[in-house]
Design an enzyme around this catalytic site. Structure first.
Site, PDB file in Angstrom:
ATOM      1  N   HIS A  69       0.851  -1.198   0.000  1.00 13.53           N
ATOM      2  CA  HIS A  69       0.000   0.000   0.000  1.00 13.53           C
ATOM      3  C   HIS A  69       0.881   1.241   0.000  1.00 13.53           C
ATOM      4  O   HIS A  69       1.719   1.422   0.890  1.00 13.53           O
ATOM      5  CB  HIS A  69      -0.923  -0.017   1.219  1.00 13.53           C
TER       6      HIS A  69
ATOM      7  N   GLU B  27       1.833   3.688   3.070  1.00 16.30           N
ATOM      8  CA  GLU B  27       2.257   3.077   4.328  1.00 16.30           C
ATOM      9  C   GLU B  27       3.781   2.984   4.424  1.00 16.30           C
ATOM     10  O   GLU B  27       4.349   1.904   4.579  1.00 16.30           O
ATOM     11  CB  GLU B  27       1.575   1.707   4.471  1.00 16.30           C
TER      12      GLU B  27
ATOM     13  N   HIS C 211       2.681  -3.521   6.837  1.00 19.07           N
ATOM     14  CA  HIS C 211       1.666  -2.505   6.567  1.00 19.07           C
ATOM     15  C   HIS C 211       1.628  -1.550   7.755  1.00 19.07           C
ATOM     16  O   HIS C 211       2.296  -1.767   8.761  1.00 19.07           O
ATOM     17  CB  HIS C 211       0.286  -3.154   6.410  1.00 19.07           C
TER      18      HIS C 211
ATOM     19  N   GLU D 253       0.928  -4.461  11.439  1.00 19.55           N
ATOM     20  CA  GLU D 253       0.364  -3.127  11.135  1.00 19.55           C
ATOM     21  C   GLU D 253       1.029  -2.191  12.130  1.00 19.55           C
ATOM     22  O   GLU D 253       0.647  -2.120  13.304  1.00 19.55           O
ATOM     23  CB  GLU D 253      -1.153  -3.125  11.319  1.00 19.55           C
TER      24      GLU D 253
END
Ligand code: 0X9
Ligand code: CA
Ligand code: CA
Ligand code: ZN
Length: 557
Positions: free
Chosen positions: A199, A202, A330, A404
């Protein structure tokens, strides 16, 4: 009006260089106007009943990431999602109407601030090569490549030159490097993969990966854990999976804060981009809940499994290797997510427990919550992890997880003062992944230890010890090992004393003290790979035994 660059972390204005920045700001907005970037808003949506959640889900907004509680969720919405939200009739509050303006005002630092923060951080974290990039503290794509090149220049024996594993929609290379001793040779050691920037918005994932790489390179030879892992693993890194999206963010927001997520495929209907983390070919399009069929959505899954060259590159790279574990980085939410993504279930036993054990261990210091995607966020289908783990015919299963990184307040573009701490809190998980407890059981390329190891000394040789053994002739996997391929390493009471060429099978240790017991460790070391066998230990007393004794069974006839 306050200039975007006047506000500093300490609150003081930086006047002398103000003019230069005003010019930059003017130029930047000119550029932005040309490429007309999307306006993203940070919105708090109140979801007080299950009905509200259903309404939200059925609005077709293709929601991705946010911070959620029982009563509300905070998300970043593009203009299309905003107008859909308005139509739902749900209560919401706009927290930040124009994210990019907010970022420039409140988070971006000027070069002087960056420089002093840089000095502070380097000192505090004791790292040499890692530093801030020019895009809000994050490396641009070009800067990532410069880092990879300079790592290879500084540590040619530990890291490969960058190699392309494929190209993006717009023709950019997707780069990979390998860290291991003898990085140019496929030593057959257990392989582990780290990726980032599926992504585009990120970048902390990429910084975390680059930081870890420097930790390995700079501590090799001094830190025993790092040394062991670099010697006995092949660690692969793909720091930018989505170069087009990342580069697009640089073009629209050169100082950081760009909110583009997907790749840059022209969908042909006025919309751009496929969510690369919905485009993998395992349970692709399982339902419309975990991915979206609508081109304009943030979670648009593409026209077919692996329709995108970026996911094809990762697929082909994985199929050509034997990765046993992987982390796809991420941001954000302080999570460590393991499969499955497409349903709310764990992989079958015993793998479920292996994932849990790994996650418990890896998160013990950074406190990230762990679980599958449905437990922690929302279901996703067509993501990297489900394919890496779930595809078990074209390649072995890979124990893959998604960290994350960062809290809700860090968001996608954390304050530069958070870059080092967020990277550092993932060094331990990265190391633990490379150990691969319960996944990497034995290294088939390790050699067999020496056999029949004997240490001998008696009263005729009270100051020396004769060591003898039989050489190994194979690796653990049965491959032939010739005398020229290995050495026998010898330690006396924990200190290395000799390295004996294969084919010798004896060693005399001199200068010992009569009557003292010595302990010897012997193990095989493969010359080309440094792979080591198990250790064999023997103890014996110098001059000590057997004692000369009176003859027995003595007859005179
Ligand atoms: O939605 C995603 O792709 C990930 N969140 S993000 O905000 N970085 O976009 C979550 C993916 C979770 N799925 C698995 N790890 N399986
Ligand atoms: Ca190696
Ligand atoms: Ca090795
Ligand atoms: Zn993501």
């Amino acid at each position: 009006m306050q200039s975007r660059f006047m506000r500093t972390a300490t609150g003081k204005a930086v006047v002398p260089i103000l003019m230069a920045f005003l010019l930059t700001a003017v130029f930047t907005s000119f550029l932005s106007a040309q490429t007309a970037p999307e306006v993203y808003s940070k919105v708090k949506i109140f979801t007080e009943s299950p009905q509200d959640l259903l309404t939200l889900r059925e609005a077709g907004m293709g929601l991705d990431h946010g911070y959620q509680t029982e009563k509300y969720l905070e998300v970043f919405l593009d203009s299309r999602q905003m107008s859909l939200l308005k139509k739902t009739g749900l209560n919401y509050e706009v927290l930040i109407p124009d994210w990019n303006a907010y970022y420039d005002q409140n988070i971006a630092m000027n070069p002087a601030e960056m420089k002093s923060l840089q000095r502070e951080m380097k000192k505090q974290y004791g790292v040499q090569g890692f530093e801030f990039g020019s895009m809000g503290g994050f490396y641009t794509l070009a800067e990532v490549l410069t880092e990879l090149d300079s790592m290879h220049l500084l540590y040619p024996n530990l890291i490969s030159a960058r190699q392309s594993i494929g190209t993006s929609v717009e023709g950019r290379d997707i780069w990979m490097v390998k860290i291991s001793d003898n990085p140019g040779i496929d030593e057959g050691e257990p392989e582990v993969l780290y990726t980032a920037l599926h992504h585009a918005r990120e970048p902390q994932g990429m910084m975390t990966v680059i930081y870890f790489m420097y930790q390995l390179l700079e501590n090799y030879g001094t830190d025993p854990e790092v040394t062991f892992l670099v010697n006995n693993r092949e660690l692969y890194f793909v720091p930018v999976v989505n170069p087009d999206g990342y580069e697009y963010n640089r073009q629209t927001n050169p100082n950081g804060g760009g909110m583009w997520r997907k790749n840059r495929l022209n969908n042909g209907d006025g919309t751009f981009g496929v969510d690369l983390n919905r485009n993998y070919g395992f349970q692709w399009a399982y339902d419309d809940n975990g991915s979206s069929p609508y081109t304009g959505d943030q979670t648009y899954r593409g026209t077919a499994p692996f329709s995108e060259p970026e996911t094809q590159a990762i697929r082909d790279f994985c199929n050509a290797h034997q990765f046993q574990l992987a982390l796809n980085y991420h941001t954000y939410s302080n999570l460590l997510i393991y499969p499955w993504g497409y349903i709310n279930a764990l992989p079958p036993a015993p793998d479920d427990q292996i994932f849990i054990n790994l996650a418990v261990d890896m998160t013990q210091f950074n406190g990230y919550a762990y679980g599958n995607a449905s437990q922690l966020l929302y279901p996703v289908n067509g993501d990297s992890d489900d394919w890496m783990y779930g595809e078990q015919t074209t390649k072995p299963k890979i124990f893959t997880m998604t960290p994350e990184v960062g809290s809700a307040s860090d968001g996608f573009w954390p304050n530069p003062n958070r870059i080092y701490p967020l990277a550092q809190e993932n060094v331990y998980p990265n190391l633990r992944l490379a150990w691969g407890d319960e996944v990497i059981t034995a290294d088939p390329l390790d050699p067999v230890p020496p056999g029949s190891v004997v240490a001998y000394s008696d009263y005729t040789t009270p100051a020396s010890m004769l060591l003898s053994w039989s050489d190994p002739n194979a690796l653990a996997n049965g491959d032939t090992l010739l005398p020229g391929d290995f050495t026998i390493e010898i330690e006396r009471d924990g200190a290395a004393i000799a390295s004996i060429a294969g084919g010798t099978e004896t060693y005399t240790d001199n200068g010992l003290a009569d009557g003292v017991m010595y302990t010897y460790n012997l193990y095989t070391k493969v010359v080309a790979t440094d792979s080591l066998s198990e250790v064999v230990s023997v103890s014996w007393t110098a001059g000590g035994a057997p004692q000369p004794s009176a003859p027995s069974n003595f007859f005179v006839t």
